[in-house]
Motif scaffolding. Structure first.
Motif, mmCIF file in Angstrom:
data_model
loop_
_atom_site.group_PDB
_atom_site.id
_atom_site.type_symbol
_atom_site.label_atom_id
_atom_site.label_comp_id
_atom_site.label_asym_id
_atom_site.label_seq_id
_atom_site.Cartn_x
_atom_site.Cartn_y
_atom_site.Cartn_z
ATOM 1 N N MET A 1 -25.774 1.081 26.701
ATOM 2 C CA MET A 1 -26.241 1.287 28.228
ATOM 3 C C MET A 1 -26.442 2.421 28.920
ATOM 4 S SD MET A 1 -22.640 0.747 31.375
ATOM 5 C CE MET A 1 -22.698 -0.472 31.271
ATOM 6 N N SER A 2 -27.467 2.654 28.860
ATOM 7 C CA SER A 2 -28.235 4.052 29.498
ATOM 8 C C SER A 2 -27.804 4.965 30.414
ATOM 9 C CB SER A 2 -29.438 3.777 29.561
ATOM 10 O OG SER A 2 -29.872 3.768 30.345
ATOM 11 N N GLN A 3 -27.138 6.671 30.551
ATOM 12 C CA GLN A 3 -26.963 6.399 31.546
ATOM 13 C C GLN A 3 -27.138 6.120 33.316
ATOM 14 O OE1 GLN A 3 -23.381 8.301 31.099
ATOM 15 N NE2 GLN A 3 -23.154 9.147 33.543
ATOM 16 N N ARG A 4 -26.900 6.338 34.244
ATOM 17 C CA ARG A 4 -27.506 5.978 34.859
ATOM 18 C C ARG A 4 -27.000 7.304 35.813
ATOM 19 N NH1 ARG A 4 -30.340 1.043 35.651
ATOM 20 N NH2 ARG A 4 -30.204 -0.379 34.428
ATOM 21 N N ARG A 5 -27.446 7.373 37.166
ATOM 22 C CA ARG A 5 -27.049 7.975 37.856
ATOM 23 C C ARG A 5 -25.653 8.179 38.715
ATOM 24 N NH1 ARG A 5 -30.215 8.743 43.704
ATOM 25 N NH2 ARG A 5 -28.629 11.252 44.209
ATOM 26 N N TYR A 6 -25.324 7.206 38.872
ATOM 27 C CA TYR A 6 -23.568 6.637 39.002
ATOM 28 C C TYR A 6 -22.306 6.457 38.477
ATOM 29 C CZ TYR A 6 -25.616 6.659 44.132
ATOM 30 O OH TYR A 6 -26.858 7.664 44.713
ATOM 31 N N GLU A 7 -23.011 6.452 36.941
ATOM 32 C CA GLU A 7 -22.202 6.392 36.025
ATOM 33 C C GLU A 7 -21.252 7.153 35.435
ATOM 34 O OE1 GLU A 7 -24.257 3.751 33.469
ATOM 35 O OE2 GLU A 7 -25.007 2.232 34.757
ATOM 36 N N MET A 8 -20.158 6.791 35.089
ATOM 37 C CA MET A 8 -19.317 7.643 33.859
ATOM 38 C C MET A 8 -19.736 8.187 32.782
ATOM 39 S SD MET A 8 -15.696 5.948 34.531
ATOM 40 C CE MET A 8 -16.281 4.245 33.719
ATOM 41 N N THR A 9 -19.431 9.589 32.477
ATOM 42 C CA THR A 9 -20.204 9.391 31.475
ATOM 43 C C THR A 9 -18.770 8.899 29.887
ATOM 44 O OG1 THR A 9 -18.663 11.399 31.581
ATOM 45 C CG2 THR A 9 -21.194 11.795 32.195
ATOM 46 N N ASP A 10 -19.456 9.664 29.234
ATOM 47 C CA ASP A 10 -18.890 9.546 27.512
ATOM 48 C C ASP A 10 -17.283 10.474 27.806
ATOM 49 O OD1 ASP A 10 -20.393 7.439 26.742
ATOM 50 O OD2 ASP A 10 -21.353 8.587 25.346
ATOM 51 N N PHE A 11 -17.560 10.678 27.790
ATOM 52 C CA PHE A 11 -15.884 11.937 27.969
ATOM 53 C C PHE A 11 -15.102 11.381 29.285
ATOM 54 C CE2 PHE A 11 -14.103 15.812 30.352
ATOM 55 C CZ PHE A 11 -13.470 16.354 29.260
ATOM 56 N N GLU A 12 -15.428 11.341 30.237
ATOM 57 C CA GLU A 12 -14.957 10.600 31.688
ATOM 58 C C GLU A 12 -14.062 9.079 31.039
ATOM 59 O OE1 GLU A 12 -17.567 12.469 35.307
ATOM 60 O OE2 GLU A 12 -17.855 10.578 34.915
ATOM 61 N N TRP A 13 -14.748 8.453 30.094
ATOM 62 C CA TRP A 13 -14.572 7.174 29.520
ATOM 63 C C TRP A 13 -13.600 6.751 28.831
ATOM 64 C CZ3 TRP A 13 -13.272 2.360 31.163
ATOM 65 C CH2 TRP A 13 -13.180 1.958 30.387
ATOM 66 N N SER A 14 -13.761 8.494 28.157
ATOM 67 C CA SER A 14 -12.876 8.701 27.426
ATOM 68 C C SER A 14 -11.311 8.612 27.230
ATOM 69 C CB SER A 14 -13.084 9.669 25.658
ATOM 70 O OG SER A 14 -12.934 10.755 26.770
ATOM 71 N N ILE A 15 -11.256 9.395 28.422
ATOM 72 C CA ILE A 15 -10.058 9.672 29.788
ATOM 73 C C ILE A 15 -9.592 8.766 30.708
ATOM 74 C CG2 ILE A 15 -9.334 11.388 31.602
ATOM 75 C CD1 ILE A 15 -11.686 12.976 30.580
#
Length: 131
Positions: A1-15
């Protein structure tokens, strides 16, 4: 999934991922990350729930999960974890401005005010029952 404006980063998702309820039974759940991105999209844009883009799944799924997790206290845990992970380096600024409507800027017509220099007791400006 490509990073979009309102989406979580991988770092945030890992938390966030370990904090989410996981009760696998019945119909397989929609992807939590996709649904969370849909919820965040809705909250950041202020759009109605029905306007969530299709790439985030059904809007009813996003809404139902948002409400269910609110009742379970999941959102509080998520916000605390993200705040701790960024260690105070995350700051937000509210850029909204509030203006008074043109009719609300002035006093109502016909309001009696005492002349300058008089005391503000009711009898000084002719109120009924003063005395």
């Amino acid at each position: 999934m490509s990073q979009r404006r309102y989406e979580m980063t991988d770092f945030e998702w890992s938390i966030i991922q370990p904090l989410l309820p996981n009760k696998p039974r019945g119909v397989p759940r929609a992807d939590d990350r996709k649904v969370l991105n849909g919820i965040y999209w809705r909250l950041r844009t202020g759009s109605p729930w029905a306007d969530i883009p299709e790439r985030y799944g059904p809007s009813t799924t996003c809404y139902n999960r948002f409400v269910r997790w609110q009742k379970l206290g999941v959102w509080d845990r998520i916000f605390e974890a993200i705040t701790a992970a960024y260690d105070g380096d995350l700051q937000m600024i509210d850029s909204s401005s509030i203006r008074v409507h043109q009719h609300g800027a002035n006093a109502k017509k016909g309001v009696r005010r005492p002349p300058p220099g008089t005391s503000l007791t009711p009898d000084a400006w002719g109120a009924r029952g003063a005395g």
